[in-house]
Enzyme design. Sequence first.
Site, mmCIF file in Angstrom:
data_model
loop_
_atom_site.group_PDB
_atom_site.id
_atom_site.type_symbol
_atom_site.label_atom_id
_atom_site.label_comp_id
_atom_site.label_asym_id
_atom_site.label_seq_id
_atom_site.Cartn_x
_atom_site.Cartn_y
_atom_site.Cartn_z
ATOM 1 N N THR A 107 31.128 42.500 45.403
ATOM 2 C CA THR A 107 31.104 42.776 43.965
ATOM 3 C C THR A 107 32.203 41.988 43.291
ATOM 4 O O THR A 107 33.335 41.939 43.766
ATOM 5 C CB THR A 107 31.302 44.281 43.687
ATOM 6 N N LEU A 155 37.176 46.998 44.465
ATOM 7 C CA LEU A 155 35.813 46.505 44.306
ATOM 8 C C LEU A 155 35.302 46.103 45.683
ATOM 9 O O LEU A 155 36.056 45.542 46.485
ATOM 10 C CB LEU A 155 35.763 45.292 43.370
ATOM 11 N N ASP A 156 34.034 46.373 45.949
ATOM 12 C CA ASP A 156 33.447 45.939 47.212
ATOM 13 C C ASP A 156 33.591 44.427 47.367
ATOM 14 O O ASP A 156 33.640 43.690 46.373
ATOM 15 C CB ASP A 156 31.965 46.315 47.275
ATOM 16 N N THR A 157 33.586 43.981 48.592
ATOM 17 C CA THR A 157 33.728 42.551 48.865
ATOM 18 C C THR A 157 32.650 41.739 48.154
ATOM 19 O O THR A 157 32.919 40.659 47.620
ATOM 20 C CB THR A 157 33.655 42.292 50.381
#
Length: 246
Positions: free
Chosen positions: A114, A110-112
Amino acid sequence: MTSGEVEGVRLQKVLAQAGVGSRRRCEELMATGRVEVNGEVVTQMGVRVDPLADLVRVDGRRIPPPSDHVYLVLNKPRGVVSSMADEQGRRDLTEFVAGREERLFHVGRLDTDTSGLLLLTNDGDLAHRLAHPSFEITKTYVALVEGAVGDAVGRSLRAGVDLDDGAASVDRFVVKDRGRGRSLVELDLHMGRNRIVRRLLDAVGHPVVELTRTSFGPVRLGGLSVGRSRELSREELGDLFDSVAP
């Protein structure tokens, strides 16, 4: 599956050890035709199975094989890097597995910025299959976006949008709420490209303000608090194995 008395483990014992119920309860399930082994209904009490090789189901739900592996779901907070060792010293996943003896790693990422559902395991084979694009595991996201999202946006996203690395689309798109210049939307997609949800919504004119992943295949976040983790249930794990079955 074997009916011999030397090899294998009695089916009702396998079911009981998997947490289906007491040995007597498992025998009742078998007697009423609710247990299958490799696609065949088994009612005979003396049947033995290889729990590592035979595919066992109860009421159609797969019973995962016994394993020493660990399977966790984490509700990752925003601001945490999807890494077990961030070289830049940023907040990473190690704080959420502190004290565990197993060497765990995350499935996908997951993106930082998100939050939401992230699977952690030490089962390298399952992790590889879950991350492989050929299995097309569906993920669900809830996004707070800028602007009032109209009905045409969902049609465009389902039909496909051209991005700089090729066309992309969603499998499902629902507007949950609109108000004060922002909208809450929910979408399903099986693509795993970098920042795909943010880029799709930005491409249709609704930049993401906040983004959370709420499901990964059959595993759902539910009421798990941010920053907390839990073990997958037997049902979740069985469904997860089914989702990447060859």
